[in-house]
Design an enzyme around this catalytic site. Structure first.
Site, PDB file in Angstrom:
ATOM      1  N   ASP A  13       0.785  -1.244   0.000  1.00  0.00           N
ATOM      2  CA  ASP A  13       0.000   0.000   0.000  1.00  0.00           C
ATOM      3  C   ASP A  13       0.817   1.295   0.000  1.00  0.00           C
ATOM      4  O   ASP A  13       0.516   2.222   0.761  1.00  0.00           O
ATOM      5  CB  ASP A  13      -0.950   0.025   1.207  1.00  0.00           C
ATOM      6  CG  ASP A  13      -1.981  -1.093   1.174  1.00  0.00           C
ATOM      7  OD1 ASP A  13      -2.010  -1.861   0.196  1.00  0.00           O
ATOM      8  OD2 ASP A  13      -2.762  -1.205   2.150  1.00  0.00           O
ATOM      9  N   ASP A  51      -4.728  -0.666  -1.830  1.00  0.00           N
ATOM     10  CA  ASP A  51      -6.041  -0.409  -1.248  1.00  0.00           C
ATOM     11  C   ASP A  51      -6.932   0.143  -2.352  1.00  0.00           C
ATOM     12  O   ASP A  51      -6.518   1.082  -3.065  1.00  0.00           O
ATOM     13  CB  ASP A  51      -5.886   0.619  -0.120  1.00  0.00           C
ATOM     14  CG  ASP A  51      -6.515   0.179   1.176  1.00  0.00           C
ATOM     15  OD1 ASP A  51      -6.733  -1.030   1.360  1.00  0.00           O
ATOM     16  OD2 ASP A  51      -6.779   1.051   2.022  1.00  0.00           O
ATOM     17  N   HIS A  53     -10.832   1.043  -2.600  1.00  0.00           N
ATOM     18  CA  HIS A  53     -12.175   1.101  -2.019  1.00  0.00           C
ATOM     19  C   HIS A  53     -13.201   1.725  -2.960  1.00  0.00           C
ATOM     20  O   HIS A  53     -12.899   2.724  -3.626  1.00  0.00           O
ATOM     21  CB  HIS A  53     -12.147   1.944  -0.742  1.00  0.00           C
ATOM     22  CG  HIS A  53     -11.299   1.380   0.345  1.00  0.00           C
ATOM     23  ND1 HIS A  53     -11.420   0.089   0.795  1.00  0.00           N
ATOM     24  CD2 HIS A  53     -10.307   1.944   1.084  1.00  0.00           C
ATOM     25  CE1 HIS A  53     -10.549  -0.117   1.769  1.00  0.00           C
ATOM     26  NE2 HIS A  53      -9.855   0.988   1.955  1.00  0.00           N
ATOM     27  N   HIS A  86     -10.617   7.228   1.818  1.00  0.00           N
ATOM     28  CA  HIS A  86      -9.268   7.147   1.256  1.00  0.00           C
ATOM     29  C   HIS A  86      -9.189   6.050   0.205  1.00  0.00           C
ATOM     30  O   HIS A  86      -9.998   5.126   0.194  1.00  0.00           O
ATOM     31  CB  HIS A  86      -8.234   6.878   2.358  1.00  0.00           C
ATOM     32  CG  HIS A  86      -8.381   5.518   2.998  1.00  0.00           C
ATOM     33  ND1 HIS A  86      -9.346   5.244   3.947  1.00  0.00           N
ATOM     34  CD2 HIS A  86      -7.702   4.357   2.800  1.00  0.00           C
ATOM     35  CE1 HIS A  86      -9.258   3.982   4.309  1.00  0.00           C
ATOM     36  NE2 HIS A  86      -8.269   3.403   3.631  1.00  0.00           N
ATOM     37  N   LYS A 111      -7.212  -4.772  -2.794  1.00  0.00           N
ATOM     38  CA  LYS A 111      -7.962  -5.245  -1.630  1.00  0.00           C
ATOM     39  C   LYS A 111      -8.882  -4.145  -1.114  1.00  0.00           C
ATOM     40  O   LYS A 111      -8.679  -2.963  -1.393  1.00  0.00           O
ATOM     41  CB  LYS A 111      -7.011  -5.722  -0.533  1.00  0.00           C
ATOM     42  CG  LYS A 111      -6.014  -4.682  -0.062  1.00  0.00           C
ATOM     43  CD  LYS A 111      -4.936  -5.314   0.810  1.00  0.00           C
ATOM     44  CE  LYS A 111      -3.964  -4.288   1.341  1.00  0.00           C
ATOM     45  NZ  LYS A 111      -4.540  -3.310   2.242  1.00  0.00           N
ATOM     46  N   CYS A 156      -1.922  -2.682   7.873  1.00  0.00           N
ATOM     47  CA  CYS A 156      -1.855  -3.595   6.735  1.00  0.00           C
ATOM     48  C   CYS A 156      -0.595  -4.445   6.715  1.00  0.00           C
ATOM     49  O   CYS A 156      -0.641  -5.618   6.328  1.00  0.00           O
ATOM     50  CB  CYS A 156      -2.023  -2.811   5.436  1.00  0.00           C
ATOM     51  SG  CYS A 156      -3.664  -2.044   5.320  1.00  0.00           S
TER      52      CYS A 156
END
Length: 206
Positions: A13, A51, A53, A86, A111, A156
């Site tokens: 990340d 990451d 989202h 974020h 993820k 993480c």
């Protein structure tokens, strides 16, 4: 530590939103970039996590009216820290840091893309059972040791390291290539948990 052909560098990340100026900035987060780049040049196998989202993801404080960022709620899968919005899919904040060298990455694991569940670990969503597929990839490739660096040490990176050990992989975390959020003592707790699980914590690989 000698790097071998069965070793994987897992870069966690290293994205704009986790670096200074980002929506969930980790203090000194961009300092990991030169360390990670140097490591990547020494490994035969490199994997990145990202990451990723959707807008309105359930771990965002804005998805829970009246809730404050960094507070905790109980989700169907257990306790969940609520975060500022974020790493929203397709935004500049979700992109890798512009100085991160990504050319040698053989795989990118995205993820946290499910709206109803967050994901810290490179191996599982936060329900601890939904896999990302990374473990199968490593086994099919014959990769036996996972060396990690990235952001953030206490979330993480820690979750990924603990899962790697739980899955039977030899695991090392390079601390010079990590930075922490340190939310309410989370860094000390993460360090203790990783050591207890048999994760090797090293300052640097020379």
């Amino acid at each position: 530590m000698k790097i071998g052909p069965d070793d994987l560098l897992l870069i966690i990340d290293v994205q704009n939103d986790f670096c200074p100026g980002g929506a969930l900035a980790v203090a000194d987060g961009d300092a990991v970039v030169p360390v990670v780049n140097r490591l990547a040049g020494r490994f035969d196998h490199v994997v990145l996590t990202q990451d990723w989202h959707p807008a309105g993801q359930s771990s965002f404080a804005t998805s829970h009216p009246g809730a404050a960022a960094f507070s905790s709620i109980t989700m169907p899968y257990g306790p969940q820290t609520l975060w500022p919005d974020h790493c929203i899919q397709g935004t500049a904040g979700a992109a890798f840091h512009p100085d991160l060298v990504t050319d040698r990455a053989e795989l990118v694991i995205r993820k946290g893309f499910r709206a109803a569940i967050d994901s810290y670990s490179a191996f599982f969503e936060n329900d601890r059972t939904t896999p990302t597929g990374l473990a199968g990839y490593l086994r099919e490739r014959g990769l036996k040791r996972v060396v990690m660096a990235g952001l953030a040490t206490d979330f993480c990176v820690q979750y990924s390291a603990l899962d790697a050990r739980r899955l039977g992989f030899e695991t090392t975390v390079v601390l010079a290539g990590c930075r922490a959020i340190d939310l309410g003592g989370s860094l000390a707790a993460a360090t203790a948990a990783m050591r207890e699980a048999g994760v090797a914590l090293v300052d640097e690989i020379r």
